[in-house]
Design an enzyme around this catalytic site. Structure first.
Site, PDB file in Angstrom:
ATOM      1  N   GLN A 139       1.840  -6.262  -3.224  1.00  0.00           N
ATOM      2  CA  GLN A 139       2.304  -6.194  -1.768  1.00  0.00           C
ATOM      3  C   GLN A 139       3.597  -5.414  -1.671  1.00  0.00           C
ATOM      4  OE1 GLN A 139       1.224  -9.408  -3.400  1.00  0.00           O
ATOM      5  NE2 GLN A 139      -0.775  -8.781  -2.777  1.00  0.00           N
ATOM      6  N   GLY A 191      -4.403  -4.308  -3.867  1.00  0.00           N
ATOM      7  CA  GLY A 191      -5.568  -3.344  -4.011  1.00  0.00           C
ATOM      8  C   GLY A 191      -4.688  -1.975  -4.485  1.00  0.00           C
ATOM      9  N   HIS A 192      -4.681  -1.873  -5.529  1.00  0.00           N
ATOM     10  CA  HIS A 192      -3.822  -0.635  -6.191  1.00  0.00           C
ATOM     11  C   HIS A 192      -4.832   0.460  -6.548  1.00  0.00           C
ATOM     12  CE1 HIS A 192      -0.654  -3.807  -7.397  1.00  0.00           C
ATOM     13  NE2 HIS A 192      -0.885  -3.577  -5.809  1.00  0.00           N
ATOM     14  N   ASP A 247       0.802  -1.117  -0.021  1.00  0.00           N
ATOM     15  CA  ASP A 247      -0.087   0.042   0.217  1.00  0.00           C
ATOM     16  C   ASP A 247       0.715   1.288   0.099  1.00  0.00           C
ATOM     17  OD1 ASP A 247      -2.089  -1.487   0.152  1.00  0.00           O
ATOM     18  OD2 ASP A 247      -2.042  -1.655   2.273  1.00  0.00           O
ATOM     19  N   LYS A 265       1.786   1.958  -4.933  1.00  0.00           N
ATOM     20  CA  LYS A 265       2.396   1.400  -6.312  1.00  0.00           C
ATOM     21  C   LYS A 265       1.496   1.613  -7.722  1.00  0.00           C
ATOM     22  CE  LYS A 265       2.275  -2.664  -4.272  1.00  0.00           C
ATOM     23  NZ  LYS A 265       2.112  -2.098  -2.746  1.00  0.00           N
TER      24      LYS A 265
HETATM   25  P1  GDP Z   1      -0.732   0.174  -3.545  1.00  0.00           P
HETATM   26  O1  GDP Z   1      -1.177  -1.108  -3.009  1.00  0.00           O
HETATM   27  O2  GDP Z   1       0.683   0.240  -3.467  1.00  0.00           O
HETATM   28  O3  GDP Z   1      -1.030   0.499  -5.133  1.00  0.00           O
HETATM   29  O4  GDP Z   1      -1.335   1.540  -2.707  1.00  0.00           O
HETATM   30  P2  GDP Z   1      -2.784   1.598  -2.437  1.00  0.00           P
HETATM   31  O5  GDP Z   1      -3.484   2.041  -3.518  1.00  0.00           O
HETATM   32  O6  GDP Z   1      -3.403   0.390  -1.788  1.00  0.00           O
HETATM   33  O7  GDP Z   1      -2.678   2.765  -1.369  1.00  0.00           O
HETATM   34  C1  GDP Z   1      -1.949   3.974  -1.605  1.00  0.00           C
HETATM   35  C2  GDP Z   1      -3.281   5.244  -1.477  1.00  0.00           C
HETATM   36  O8  GDP Z   1      -2.435   6.276  -1.329  1.00  0.00           O
HETATM   37  C3  GDP Z   1      -4.273   5.220  -2.492  1.00  0.00           C
HETATM   38  O9  GDP Z   1      -5.392   5.869  -1.826  1.00  0.00           O
HETATM   39  C4  GDP Z   1      -3.911   6.259  -3.451  1.00  0.00           C
HETATM   40  O10 GDP Z   1      -4.694   7.056  -4.069  1.00  0.00           O
HETATM   41  C5  GDP Z   1      -2.927   7.121  -2.501  1.00  0.00           C
HETATM   42  N1  GDP Z   1      -1.788   7.892  -2.819  1.00  0.00           N
HETATM   43  C6  GDP Z   1      -0.772   7.403  -3.654  1.00  0.00           C
HETATM   44  N2  GDP Z   1       0.269   8.322  -3.788  1.00  0.00           N
HETATM   45  C7  GDP Z   1      -0.222   9.342  -2.929  1.00  0.00           C
HETATM   46  C8  GDP Z   1       0.417  10.689  -2.628  1.00  0.00           C
HETATM   47  O11 GDP Z   1       1.236  10.876  -2.958  1.00  0.00           O
HETATM   48  N3  GDP Z   1      -0.146  11.444  -1.798  1.00  0.00           N
HETATM   49  C9  GDP Z   1      -1.515  11.117  -1.261  1.00  0.00           C
HETATM   50  N4  GDP Z   1      -2.146  12.155  -0.453  1.00  0.00           N
HETATM   51  N5  GDP Z   1      -2.053   9.843  -1.690  1.00  0.00           N
HETATM   52  C10 GDP Z   1      -1.556   8.945  -2.351  1.00  0.00           C
HETATM   53  P1  IMO Z   2      -0.894  -4.211  -2.125  1.00  0.00           P
HETATM   54  O1  IMO Z   2      -0.554  -4.751  -3.613  1.00  0.00           O
HETATM   55  C1  IMO Z   2      -1.004  -4.530   2.062  1.00  0.00           C
HETATM   56  C2  IMO Z   2      -1.365  -8.921   3.808  1.00  0.00           C
HETATM   57  C3  IMO Z   2      -2.231  -9.064   4.464  1.00  0.00           C
HETATM   58  C4  IMO Z   2      -1.754 -10.196   5.382  1.00  0.00           C
HETATM   59  C5  IMO Z   2      -0.631 -10.967   4.614  1.00  0.00           C
HETATM   60  C6  IMO Z   2      -0.948 -12.021   4.167  1.00  0.00           C
HETATM   61  O2  IMO Z   2      -2.357  -3.430  -2.349  1.00  0.00           O
HETATM   62  O3  IMO Z   2       0.137  -3.484  -1.435  1.00  0.00           O
HETATM   63  P2  IMO Z   2      -2.831 -12.822   1.875  1.00  0.00           P
HETATM   64  O4  IMO Z   2      -4.250 -12.491   1.565  1.00  0.00           O
HETATM   65  O5  IMO Z   2      -1.731 -12.225   1.189  1.00  0.00           O
HETATM   66  O6  IMO Z   2      -2.165 -14.300   2.324  1.00  0.00           O
HETATM   67  O7  IMO Z   2      -2.344 -12.097   3.290  1.00  0.00           O
HETATM   68  O8  IMO Z   2      -0.445  -9.692   3.560  1.00  0.00           O
HETATM   69  N1  IMO Z   2      -1.183  -8.419   2.331  1.00  0.00           N
HETATM   70  C7  IMO Z   2      -1.330  -7.030   2.030  1.00  0.00           C
HETATM   71  N2  IMO Z   2      -1.144  -5.983   2.716  1.00  0.00           N
HETATM   72  N3  IMO Z   2      -1.184  -4.430   0.733  1.00  0.00           N
HETATM   73  C8  IMO Z   2      -1.194  -5.578   0.071  1.00  0.00           C
HETATM   74  O9  IMO Z   2      -1.343  -5.420  -1.089  1.00  0.00           O
HETATM   75  C9  IMO Z   2      -1.458  -7.090   0.532  1.00  0.00           C
HETATM   76  N4  IMO Z   2      -1.821  -8.222   0.209  1.00  0.00           N
HETATM   77  C10 IMO Z   2      -1.478  -9.057   1.421  1.00  0.00           C
HETATM   78  O10 IMO Z   2      -3.054  -8.196   5.034  1.00  0.00           O
HETATM   79  O11 IMO Z   2      -1.201  -9.680   6.599  1.00  0.00           O
HETATM   80 MG    MG Z   3      -2.926  -1.552  -1.852  1.00  0.00          MG
END
Ligand code: GDP
Ligand code: IMO
Ligand code: MG
Length: 427
Positions: free
Chosen positions: A223, A40-41, A13, A16
């Protein structure tokens, strides 16, 4: 030339999706190489917000070919609903390619994930419940179902039978659940075959030919480094290799082809699920980071645990991935703090430790050693260059760079595509 890997440097999170989407316009292929719909991206384009789980974030760039590599685990029902959801919003998904060697998350893998977690009770991992671990376990146990098996009914039936033989014993005798019928699973899986057929191909061949033709290929990790099955905080990890080496095995591309490895690094730290997290905050600062940063899981809707930046982890990510660059995200979230603590080392049993301890017991005892940096109060979301940032924000970035071991080549100052400061170009 040139293949790039973009991966999470912390516990996932990090942003990415946004970073991949940003580079999407300059690359020809975006490839997921591991994980599945546990990811979840989030991508924000104009006033549109997209939550992608299985599809590479390059799917939102029309010129880009999105690829699901052999190292990914694919839940066909999730994939098809993600595709139709995007189609309804006007996104063309017809260029998608899926490896015939990718493993399928079957309905029984999802069941096993859920019952195992329940059985573990207090010791649970806090998985996403999407069947990820059991599907990779079947792959390693050589009882997995691959995408290509959907096109041979007899083989598929034999394989499902073999997999369910043992699982049904476990489900009925240990977990007190009903047995799962082979026919039902086979019928469900065969129902996906025609719908997926247009996308299924030999992605290894496609990607290597593309690289020979000098096309730009971006590997998008799911991840993050500390969730890696080998290099993460085992057993509180996912069941694949998000680290850079995973891109090679998960896409069938040799390490000699990869020229750049970009670590996505949040300006503070978050984690979802169980496991050690030295800089975790249980006070108002933690709540403020969660609120301001919108730190709620995209996949499971769980609140993310929040804490200060941890430079020990960033250094570790640089080492195990051979990072050439960092993309620092969410710097804007830190606006308004007078002082910002940064963890520079750990104290473990009274001793200062500069690097991540390899012993899990030690890591569980690690207490953060903080240095405090001065904060800033100016809005930075409109900053377009490094010099637009307030002096203290510049110093914060420089300090993180010095501690983390690789140059910070981009900075996120907001969720939108254009809310990014580019310092060194990636391509
Ligand atoms: P990922 O799993 O690595 O793709 O990240 P997630 O989407 O799960 O979580 C990142 C969150 O931060 C999302 O809600 C993005 O829209 C948000 N985000 C990404 N870059 C930035 C940033 O530079 N500033 C802010 N405020 N939000 C960001
Ligand atoms: P993105 O790509 C954050 C965590 C779960 C749990 C562990 C194992 O959005 O960064 P799993 O279902 O993979 O066997 O769970 O890994 N986990 C994540 N945490 N971001 C993710 O993906 C994750 N995918 C799995 O919360 O702790
Ligand atoms: Mg994510």
């Amino acid at each position: 030339m040139p293949a790039l890997v973009l991966l999470g440097a912390q516990w996932g999170d990090e942003g990415k999706g946004k970073a991949t989407d940003l580079l999407g316009g300059s690359v020809d292929y975006v490839v997921r190489y591991q994980g599945g719909n546990n990811a979840g991206h989030t991508v924000v384009v104009g006033d549109q917000k997209y939550a992608l789980h299985l599809l590479p974030s390059g799917i939102l760039t029309p010129e880009c070919t999105p690829v699901i590599g052999n190292g990914v685990v694919v839940d066909p029902s999730v994939l098809l609903s993600e595709l139709s959801g995007l189609n309804e919003r006007g996104v063309d998904t017809s260029k998608l390619l899926i490896s015939g060697n990718a493993h399928i998350i079957t309905p029984y893998n999802v069941t096993v994930d859920k019952v195992t977690e329940r059985f573990l009770g207090k010791r649970k991992i806090g998985t996403t419940g999407r069947g990820i671990g059991p599907t990779y376990a079947d792959k390693i146990n050589r009882v997995g179902i691959r995408v290509q098996d959907l096109y041979d009914e007899s083989i598929l039936t034999q394989k499902v039978e073999a997999a369910l033989d043992v699982k049904n014993q476990l489900l009925t005798k240990l977990y007190n659940r009903r047995a799962i019928a082979v026919d039902q699973v086979v019928e469900e899986l065969l129902g996906y075959a025609d719908k997926l057929a247009p996308y299924v191909t030999d992605t290894v061949l496609v990607l290597n030919q593309a690289l020979e033709e000098n096309k730009v290929v971006l590997f998008e990790g799911g991840q993050g480094t500390l969730l890696d099955i080998d290099h993460g905080t085992y057993p509180f990890v996912t069941s694949s290799n998000p680290t850079a080496g995973g891109a090679c095995t998960g896409a069938g591309v040799g390490p000699t082809k990869i020229s750049r490895v970009i670590g996505i690094l949040k300006a503070y730290t978050t984690r979802v699920g169980a496991g050690p997290f030295p800089t975790e905050l249980f006070d108002e600062d933690g709540q403020a980071l969660r609120r301001i940063g919108g730190e709620r899981g995209v996949t499971t809707g769980r609140d993310r645990r929040c804490g200060w930046f941890d430079a020990v982890i960033a250094r570790y990510a640089t080492r195990v991935n051979g990072l050439t660059d960092f993309f620092l995200t969410k710097l804007d979230v830190l606006t308004g703090w007078e002082q910002i603590p940064v963890c520079v080392a750990y104290e473990i049993d009274g001793k200062r430790v500069e690097e991540l301890p390899y012993s899990q017991s030690d890591f569980h005892h690690a207490k953060p050693v903080y240095e405090t940096l001065p904060g800033w109060s100016e809005d930075i979301t409109k900053a377009k260059s490094f010099s637009d940032l307030p002096k203290n924000a510049q110093s914060y970035v420089k300090a993180l760079e010095d501690m983390s071991g690789a140059p910070i080549s981009a900075i996120g100052v907001g969720p939108g595509r254009d809310e990014t400061i580019e310092i060194n170009s990636f391509i």
